[in-house]
Motif scaffolding. Structure first.
Motif, PDB file in Angstrom:
ATOM      1  N   THR B 280       0.903  -0.581   0.150  1.00 54.48           N
ATOM      2  CA  THR B 280       0.042   0.036   0.042  1.00 54.48           C
ATOM      3  C   THR B 280       0.497   1.316  -0.182  1.00 54.48           C
ATOM      4  N   THR B 281       0.542   2.412  -0.745  1.00 50.80           N
ATOM      5  CA  THR B 281       0.917   3.428  -0.725  1.00 50.80           C
ATOM      6  C   THR B 281       0.148   4.429  -0.833  1.00 50.80           C
ATOM      7  N   GLY B 282       0.628   5.745  -0.213  1.00 51.52           N
ATOM      8  CA  GLY B 282      -0.367   6.871   0.363  1.00 51.52           C
ATOM      9  C   GLY B 282       0.218   7.983  -0.704  1.00 51.52           C
ATOM     10  N   ARG B 283       1.246   8.651  -0.297  1.00 44.86           N
ATOM     11  CA  ARG B 283       2.342   8.931  -1.417  1.00 44.86           C
ATOM     12  C   ARG B 283       2.932   8.608  -2.770  1.00 44.86           C
ATOM     13  N   GLY B 284       2.247   7.480  -2.983  1.00 46.24           N
ATOM     14  CA  GLY B 284       2.761   7.163  -4.950  1.00 46.24           C
ATOM     15  C   GLY B 284       4.609   5.932  -4.061  1.00 46.24           C
TER      16      GLY B 284
END
Lengths: 128, 372
Positions: B280-284
């Protein structure tokens, strides 16, 4: 999503949380109606009659994903999100203020080892 | 086997064709014992991973790590393993030529292997988060956690790691340990990782949360950890293994004690036997792995908008109202599809980051239980 969405604007993860998460870029002055019932469960006044609610007004613009104080938090008080402690206030935080590294600090992994003395960080919060 | 051999392993992998991957790294030449044992464990585990059909070990020939020993430990799985040493083969060009021939013949030797149907209970899935922001703990991680619960329900193994990111949430994990021994081991590992930062004179707050995490709304390590642990779901914590140590099949939720660097952490879990990684990644983050397909998931609608070509699953729909159960079910199906051969965005783009964690001198001191 877990938690309660406040007016499509913010997310309260757990009942006893003292911060909510902005679900959009919110402008100063944005109003968040907060149901205070959850926090007055143990109130001895025995008031009944459903939702007593109040409005938290944003003191400043708060970006998507960032946190909003839902109540006045005094310096040194614990701050709750997910129903858990995420840190302590390093300054007095009024309801509606942005909560981040400038006024909230971790109590863990600290060289000073003084978990309860978050003010050791100074008002700057972020030690960089 | 070492930094010197890695450049040639890369060349051989390119020359030998589409099915060959290299796992270049900086370790192996001369490391203290505990650090060397960890490097060996990762090399052996990477070779033994079920995604790997055959192995060529490329060495300079002077490494502290013995290529034949690594080869024997991998060959225990029954897969073909060969070694080549630059000094014996006659230099760079000769090693590339000879290594390419060996790699091609290894590919030929496993070509007749046929795909067999396997049950989800045989899957070991590593979950990871990198470039976290506030959406990670709200959307992507709990959705992946729901998929982990489904995998565990189906009899498989889910694993997550990055012990520094248990700090502040370890009491929740400890409550989910079925016995005192596991609970004690888990809490000791968290203490050690928290102590390491202090031992090195580093205030954890300098590194955790990272500047990017902070831009994304995460204020403290406790907040980051509370969001991070939700990616493992809600089932009991069955155990905690060392970095790169074999993960049990059919093991339920098992933690791995790793540092908080996502590429090294993914490599540890793949060396432990994970055949698929959900990241998972929020910032990318766009990173992949050379051995295991990495399924990228974001809970941030802006990141999905900007980086959807690098991301496999949009979990930001959780924020706009899709239930965690529905996204979890989608993700579980993605895991099964990818395990069955569907290529991920990282695979399509040949994003194959590989790095072995190096145990630092201060950590060695801590591991030996001495004061600095």
């Amino acid at each position: 999503m877990k938690g309660v969405v406040i007016d499509d604007k913010a997310l309260l993860m757990a009942e006893n949380d003292t911060v909510a998460t902005a679900l959009d870029d919110l402008e100063a002055g944005t109003e968040l109606p907060v149901d205070t019932d959850a926090r007055s469960d143990d109130s001895a006044t025995g008031e009944t009659g459903g939702a007593s609610s109040r409005v938290v007004v944003l003191e400043e613009a708060i970006e998507f994903g960032h946190k909003i104080a839902l109540a006045d938090i005094e310096a040194g008080e614990k701050i709750y999100k997910y129903g858990e402690v995420i840190g302590v206030a390093t300054a007095d935080v009024p309801a509606g203020a942005w909560v981040h590294t400038h006024n909230c600090a971790s109590t863990r992994g600290r060289v000073d080892r003084e978990a309860d003395d978050a003010t050791a960080l100074g008002a700057g919060g972020d030690p960089r | 086997m070492s930094v010197t051999a890695s450049a040639l392993a890369d060349r051989i992998a390119v020359e030998a064709g589409a099915l060959v991957r290299s796992t270049p790294h900086q370790m192996g030449s001369s490391q203290p014992e505990a650090a060397r044992a960890q490097t060996e464990r990762v090399l052996v585990g990477t070779g033994r991973n079920p995604n790997v059909g055959a192995v060529l070990l490329v060495a300079l020939g002077t490494e502290a790590i013995d290529a034949d020993d690594i080869a024997d430990r991998i060959a225990g799985t029954g897969k073909p393993v060969e070694t080549i040493a630059i000094r014996d083969a006659g230099g760079t060009e000769a090693t590339i030529d000879e290594g390419t021939k060996i790699a091609r013949s290894l590919v030929d030797s496993i070509e007749e292997l046929e795909r067999e149907t396997a049950d989800a209970s045989e899957l070991i899935v590593g979950v990871e988060c990198g470039g976290s922001d506030a959406t990670s703990g709200i959307a992507a991680n709990p959705a992946v956690g729901n998929a982990c619960d489904r995998l565990v329900e189906a009899g498989g193994t889910a694993t997550f790691s990055e012990t520094p990111e248990f700090i502040g949430a370890e009491h929740i994990l400890a409550d989910r340990c079925p016995d005192d021994e596991t609970r004690k081991r888990l809490l000791e590992r968290v203490d050690t990782r928290e102590g390491m930062a202090q031992l090195m004179g580093v205030d954890l707050r300098l590194a955790q949360p990272s500047p990017g995490n902070k831009d994304g709304g995460l204020t403290t390590i406790e907040e980051k950890s509370l969001g991070a642990i939700s990616k493992g779901g809600t089932t009991p914590v069955r155990g905690i293994v060392d970095y790169g140590e074999p993960l049990p099949a059919g093991g339920g939720l098992v933690l791995m004690d790793t540092p908080g660097y996502d590429v090294e952490s993914v490599v540890g879990k793949v060396a432990g036997g994970a055949q698929v990684v959900v990241f998972t990644t929020g910032r990318g983050s766009t990173t992949g792995n050379p051995i295991a397909p990495v399924i990228k998931v974001t809970g941030n609608p802006k990141t999905w908008g900007r980086l959807s070509s690098n991301i496999d699953c949009n979990a930001s729909t959780v924020i706009s109202g899709e239930s965690l159960e529905d996204v979890g079910q989608r993700l579980f199906e993605d895991v099964l599809d990818v395990a069955s051969g569907r290529r991920t965005e990282a695979e399509r783009r040949r994003l194959e980051e590989f790095a072995i964690n190096e145990i630092q001198p201060a950590e060695l001191v801590e591991l030996r239980g001495e004061s600095p």
